[in-house]
Design a protein around this motif. Structure first.
Motif, PDB file in Angstrom:
ATOM      1  N   ILE A   1       0.847  -1.191   0.000  1.00 33.54           N
ATOM      2  CA  ILE A   1       0.000   0.000   0.000  1.00 33.54           C
ATOM      3  C   ILE A   1       0.880   1.237   0.000  1.00 33.54           C
ATOM      4  O   ILE A   1       1.797   1.368   0.816  1.00 33.54           O
ATOM      5  N   VAL A   2       0.602   2.152  -0.918  1.00 37.52           N
ATOM      6  CA  VAL A   2       1.304   3.432  -1.003  1.00 37.52           C
ATOM      7  C   VAL A   2       0.303   4.532  -0.687  1.00 37.52           C
ATOM      8  O   VAL A   2      -0.710   4.681  -1.366  1.00 37.52           O
ATOM      9  N   SER A   3       0.568   5.281   0.370  1.00 32.20           N
ATOM     10  CA  SER A   3      -0.313   6.392   0.736  1.00 32.20           C
ATOM     11  C   SER A   3       0.444   7.293   1.696  1.00 32.20           C
ATOM     12  O   SER A   3       1.430   6.880   2.306  1.00 32.20           O
ATOM     13  N   ASN A   4      -0.021   8.518   1.852  1.00 29.97           N
ATOM     14  CA  ASN A   4       0.659   9.429   2.759  1.00 29.97           C
ATOM     15  C   ASN A   4       0.748   8.854   4.166  1.00 29.97           C
ATOM     16  O   ASN A   4       1.750   9.014   4.851  1.00 29.97           O
ATOM     17  N   ASN A   5      -0.304   8.171   4.603  1.00 33.12           N
ATOM     18  CA  ASN A   5      -0.309   7.521   5.915  1.00 33.12           C
ATOM     19  C   ASN A   5      -1.211   6.304   5.837  1.00 33.12           C
ATOM     20  O   ASN A   5      -1.753   6.000   4.773  1.00 33.12           O
ATOM     21  N   CYS A   6      -1.391   5.627   6.970  1.00 35.98           N
ATOM     22  CA  CYS A   6      -2.181   4.385   6.959  1.00 35.98           C
ATOM     23  C   CYS A   6      -3.454   4.499   7.782  1.00 35.98           C
ATOM     24  O   CYS A   6      -3.857   3.563   8.469  1.00 35.98           O
TER      25      CYS A   6
ATOM     26  N   LYS B   1       1.253  -6.294   3.307  1.00 40.61           N
ATOM     27  CA  LYS B   1       2.593  -6.860   3.488  1.00 40.61           C
ATOM     28  C   LYS B   1       3.626  -5.752   3.659  1.00 40.61           C
ATOM     29  O   LYS B   1       4.551  -5.860   4.454  1.00 40.61           O
ATOM     30  N   LYS B   2       3.448  -4.658   2.904  1.00 37.72           N
ATOM     31  CA  LYS B   2       4.396  -3.544   2.945  1.00 37.72           C
ATOM     32  C   LYS B   2       3.644  -2.235   2.863  1.00 37.72           C
ATOM     33  O   LYS B   2       2.709  -2.091   2.073  1.00 37.72           O
ATOM     34  N   MET B   3       4.070  -1.271   3.681  1.00 38.57           N
ATOM     35  CA  MET B   3       3.472   0.066   3.679  1.00 38.57           C
ATOM     36  C   MET B   3       4.523   1.077   3.275  1.00 38.57           C
ATOM     37  O   MET B   3       5.601   1.146   3.880  1.00 38.57           O
ATOM     38  N   ILE B   4       4.234   1.847   2.232  1.00 38.34           N
ATOM     39  CA  ILE B   4       5.110   2.942   1.807  1.00 38.34           C
ATOM     40  C   ILE B   4       4.378   4.237   2.119  1.00 38.34           C
ATOM     41  O   ILE B   4       3.314   4.521   1.556  1.00 38.34           O
ATOM     42  N   ALA B   5       4.910   5.031   3.047  1.00 36.23           N
ATOM     43  CA  ALA B   5       4.204   6.214   3.526  1.00 36.23           C
ATOM     44  C   ALA B   5       5.192   7.246   4.033  1.00 36.23           C
ATOM     45  O   ALA B   5       6.378   6.961   4.214  1.00 36.23           O
ATOM     46  N   SER B   6       4.695   8.455   4.289  1.00 39.64           N
ATOM     47  CA  SER B   6       5.553   9.498   4.850  1.00 39.64           C
ATOM     48  C   SER B   6       5.283   9.716   6.331  1.00 39.64           C
ATOM     49  O   SER B   6       6.085  10.327   7.034  1.00 39.64           O
ATOM     50  N   TYR B   7       4.136   9.194   6.826  1.00 40.73           N
ATOM     51  CA  TYR B   7       3.795   9.408   8.234  1.00 40.73           C
ATOM     52  C   TYR B   7       2.917   8.255   8.713  1.00 40.73           C
ATOM     53  O   TYR B   7       1.918   7.917   8.060  1.00 40.73           O
ATOM     54  N   VAL B   8       3.285   7.650   9.825  1.00 40.41           N
ATOM     55  CA  VAL B   8       2.509   6.510  10.321  1.00 40.41           C
ATOM     56  C   VAL B   8       2.242   6.620  11.830  1.00 40.41           C
ATOM     57  O   VAL B   8       1.872   5.651  12.480  1.00 40.41           O
ATOM     58  N   GLY B   9       2.399   7.806  12.386  1.00 42.02           N
ATOM     59  CA  GLY B   9       2.390   7.977  13.831  1.00 42.02           C
ATOM     60  C   GLY B   9       1.055   7.860  14.516  1.00 42.02           C
ATOM     61  O   GLY B   9       0.997   7.806  15.742  1.00 42.02           O
ATOM     62  N   GLU B  10      -0.059   7.822  13.781  1.00 42.07           N
ATOM     63  CA  GLU B  10      -1.378   7.773  14.415  1.00 42.07           C
ATOM     64  C   GLU B  10      -1.932   6.357  14.489  1.00 42.07           C
ATOM     65  O   GLU B  10      -3.086   6.167  14.837  1.00 42.07           O
ATOM     66  N   ASN B  11      -1.127   5.353  14.118  1.00 42.00           N
ATOM     67  CA  ASN B  11      -1.676   4.019  14.002  1.00 42.00           C
ATOM     68  C   ASN B  11      -0.911   3.017  14.868  1.00 42.00           C
ATOM     69  O   ASN B  11       0.189   2.589  14.523  1.00 42.00           O
TER      70      ASN B  11
ATOM     71  N   LEU C   1      -0.268  -0.445  13.183  1.00 39.54           N
ATOM     72  CA  LEU C   1       0.908  -0.465  12.312  1.00 39.54           C
ATOM     73  C   LEU C   1       2.182  -0.594  13.137  1.00 39.54           C
ATOM     74  O   LEU C   1       3.069  -1.388  12.810  1.00 39.54           O
ATOM     75  N   GLU C   2       2.258   0.164  14.214  1.00 37.90           N
ATOM     76  CA  GLU C   2       3.434   0.108  15.086  1.00 37.90           C
ATOM     77  C   GLU C   2       3.660  -1.305  15.611  1.00 37.90           C
ATOM     78  O   GLU C   2       4.776  -1.838  15.575  1.00 37.90           O
ATOM     79  N   SER C   3       2.588  -1.926  16.080  1.00 38.49           N
ATOM     80  CA  SER C   3       2.689  -3.263  16.645  1.00 38.49           C
ATOM     81  C   SER C   3       3.131  -4.284  15.601  1.00 38.49           C
ATOM     82  O   SER C   3       4.027  -5.106  15.845  1.00 38.49           O
TER      83      SER C   3
END
Length: 231
Positions: A49-54, A71-81, A84-86
Motif C-alpha cells: 500500500i502506497v499512501s501518505n499515511n495508513c 505486506k508492505k506500507m510505503i508512507a511518509s507518516y505513520v504515527g497515528e496508528n 501499524l506500530e505493533s
C-alpha cells in the motif's frame, strides 16, 4: 460512453493478492473509504500500500491492517496508528518511510511516465542507504524511483459519467497524483453528474486516467484528532 461501475465489490475485484495499491487522502481527509471497506471485505492479501499515511486503527487503511492484508506500507507518516506500530515491531509488516515531498514526486513521476528523478532530500540520512548519488551544481542528490500502482483508489467530490473529476478543498491533497499513477484507477465520488455539467476549466483529473467511477452512499467525515479548548 459511461465509466459508472456496478458496485465497489465488483470494482475492487481488479485488486489481486500481491498487488501494489496507491490510495489518495491525507490523514482521514479525502480517503476512498468505500473502496477501502470493499477491499477489506474482499480480504485480498500481501498488498503493498502506497499512501501518505495508513489511516487510524479502526478506519481508512487501518481496516486493512486489522485484517493483516498489508505486506508492505510505503508512507511518509505513520504515527497515528498503533496497529501499524505493533505489526512493524513484531516483524509482520515491512515499512518504507519516504519524505512527504519525495513521496508526492515519486507518485507524480509514475503518472507522468518518468522512471526516476534526483533530489537532495534525504542525503546523509538512512533514507539514502543503497541509492545512487549524483552531483548537480555542487549539490549531492540521490536517485528516487517513480511509483506506479497496479490499482489506484481515489476520492473526489464530483465526477461526470465519463470519469472527469473535481476534488473539494483540502480533500484534493494526493488524489490527483494518485489517479494518474495507477494502471487501473477506481474513483469514488460524492456526486455524479452528466457529461458537460462540469466546467472544463475546473476539472482536476481528466477522464483518461479513470477506469471505474462509483458513487459513495455514505461518508463519515471523521475528525482525526479533536482538540477542545478549556472553558
Amino acid at each position: 460512453m459511461t465509466k459508472l461501475a456496478t458496485s465497489f465489490k465488483e470494482s475492487v475485484r481488479k485488486i489481486k493478492d500481491g498487488d501494489t495499491v496507491i490510495a489518495g487522502g491525507f490523514g482521514l481527509s479525502g480517503i476512498p473509504e468505500n473502496a477501502i471497506m470493499a477491499l477489506a471485505e474482499q480480504g485480498t492479501k500481501d498488498l503493498t500500500i502506497v499512501s501518505n499515511n495508513c489511516g487510524v486503527d479502526d478506519w481508512g487503511l487501518g481496516l486493512l491492517l486489522q485484517n493483516r492484508q498489508i505486506k508492505k506500507m510505503i508512507a511518509s507518516y505513520v504515527g497515528e496508528n498503533k496497529t501499524l506500530e505493533s505489526q512493524y515491531l513484531n516483524g509482520e509488516l515491512e515499512v518504507e518511510l519516504v519524505p512527504q515531498g519525495t513521496l508526492a514526486e515519486r507518485i507524480r513521476a509514475g503518472g507522468a511516465g518518468i522512471p526516476g528523478f534526483y533530489t537532495p532530500t534525504g542525503v546523509g540520512t538512512p533514507i539514502a542507504e543503497g541509492k545512487e548519488y549524483k552531483e548537480f551544481n555542487g549539490k549531492t542528490c540521490l536517485l528516487e524511483e517513480a511509483i506506479v500502482g497496479d490499482v489506484a483508489l481515489v476520492k473526489a467530490w464530483k465526477g461526470d459519467t465519463y470519469g472527469n473529476l473535481i476534488y473539494r478543498r483540502t480533500a484534493r491533497n494526493f488524489n490527483p497524483l494518485v489517479a494518474a499513477a495507477g494502471k487501473y484507477t477506481i474513483a469514488e465520488v460524492e456526486e455524479v453528474v452528466e457529461v458537460g455539467d462540469l466546467d472544463p476549466n475546473y476539472i482536476h483529473t481528466p477522464s483518461i486516467y479513470v477506469q471505474d467511477l462509483l458513487k459513495g452512499e455514505t461518508y463519515e467525515k471523521r475528525i482525526e484528532k479533536l482538540t477542545v479548548r478549556e472553558a
